[in-house]
Design a protein around this motif. Structure first.
Motif, short mmCIF file in Angstrom:
data_model
loop_
_atom_site.label_atom_id
_atom_site.label_comp_id
_atom_site.label_asym_id
_atom_site.label_seq_id
_atom_site.Cartn_x
_atom_site.Cartn_y
_atom_site.Cartn_z
N TRP A 106 40.55 25.34 40.15
CA TRP A 106 41.07 26.63 40.57
C TRP A 106 41.49 26.58 42.02
O TRP A 106 40.85 25.92 42.84
N ASP A 107 42.57 27.29 42.34
CA ASP A 107 42.95 27.46 43.73
C ASP A 107 42.61 28.88 44.17
O ASP A 107 42.06 29.67 43.39
N ASP A 134 43.84 31.71 41.91
CA ASP A 134 43.07 31.88 40.68
C ASP A 134 41.85 32.76 40.92
O ASP A 134 41.54 33.65 40.13
N PHE A 135 41.15 32.48 42.03
CA PHE A 135 39.96 33.27 42.35
C PHE A 135 40.32 34.72 42.67
O PHE A 135 39.60 35.64 42.28
N VAL A 174 42.99 36.46 41.57
CA VAL A 174 43.38 37.15 40.33
C VAL A 174 42.15 37.46 39.49
O VAL A 174 41.98 38.59 39.00
N PHE A 175 41.26 36.48 39.33
CA PHE A 175 40.06 36.70 38.52
C PHE A 175 39.17 37.76 39.18
O PHE A 175 38.61 38.63 38.50
N TRP A 182 42.74 37.78 30.40
CA TRP A 182 42.27 36.48 30.86
C TRP A 182 42.81 35.36 29.96
O TRP A 182 43.33 34.35 30.44
N LEU A 198 46.62 34.99 30.50
CA LEU A 198 46.96 34.32 31.76
C LEU A 198 46.55 32.85 31.76
O LEU A 198 47.27 32.01 32.30
N ALA A 199 45.41 32.54 31.16
CA ALA A 199 44.89 31.18 31.22
C ALA A 199 45.65 30.22 30.32
O ALA A 199 46.07 29.15 30.77
N GLU A 243 50.87 29.70 28.38
CA GLU A 243 50.80 30.84 29.30
C GLU A 243 52.14 31.13 29.96
O GLU A 243 52.35 32.22 30.49
#
Length: 186
Positions: free
Chosen positions: A42-43, A46-47, A49-50, A89, A92-93, A100
């Motif tokens: 993850w970049d 990603d963190f 958005v989550f 989720w 998107l994933a 995706e």
């Protein structure tokens, strides 16, 4: 123990700490996994958005608990929010229709936007929310039929799961409406 907050205005939610704690743990889990495997990569985006997704779901549940102390309503809201979170989720994933990156997956976001608009239109009332969640179940089923007819793949198992989620939420909202109506009759 009283079932009210200290100010007496809002029902207490005993699950509050657990819900926010699980959200924090879910956000930390990929960071922990990245220390042990290259499969999770993850970049910062990603963190973010989550984290925003978790904030919206947990914040939405907080609002639902502030609206009412009715257990059926809270459970219905929790199920609907969790379903929306999982659908988003997954979409998107890995995507639900193909990968995706397939633009056809946007149809699920449009469906969830329609659900949110419907919730605002009915002002989050339990009777109206039951109808909105039933409409969401129908929309999810129609999407699966369209995907099959157009030849984009098969999504029936996943669709069945989400239709069940939306219908369970609808049924609980209906129960909350009946309980509210019965308490007003007394």
């Amino acid at each position: 123990m009283k079932d009210r907050r200290d100010d007496g205005d809002h029902p207490r939610n005993p699950l509050r700490i657990m819900i926010w704690g699980l959200a924090a743990f879910a956000l930390l889990l990929p960071l922990i996994a990245m220390q042990f495997t290259s499969e999770v990569d993850w970049d910062a985006a990603d963190f973010v958005v989550f984290g925003v997704m978790l904030l919206v779901v947990c914040g939405g549940y907080e609002l639902a608990t502030l609206m009412t102390g009715n257990g059926a309503y809270r459970l219905a809201a929790g199920i609907a929010l969790l379903g929306a979170f999982l659908l988003t989720w997954m979409n998107l994933a890995v995507g639900i229709i193909g990968s995706e990156n397939n633009p056809a997956n946007l149809i699920y976001f449009v469906m969830l936007l329609g659900t949110a608009i419907g919730a605002f239109i009915v002002r989050f009332g339990p009777r109206g929310m039951a109808r909105v969640m039933f409409a969401t179940a129908v929309a999810q089923g129609l999407i699966a039929v369209i995907v099959l007819v157009v030849g984009w793949g098969y999504t029936f198992v996943l669709t069945g799961f989400f239709v069940f989620v939306w219908l369970a939420s609808a049924q609980l909202f209906r129960k909350a409406a009946e309980e509210l109506s019965a308490s007003q009759d007394e």
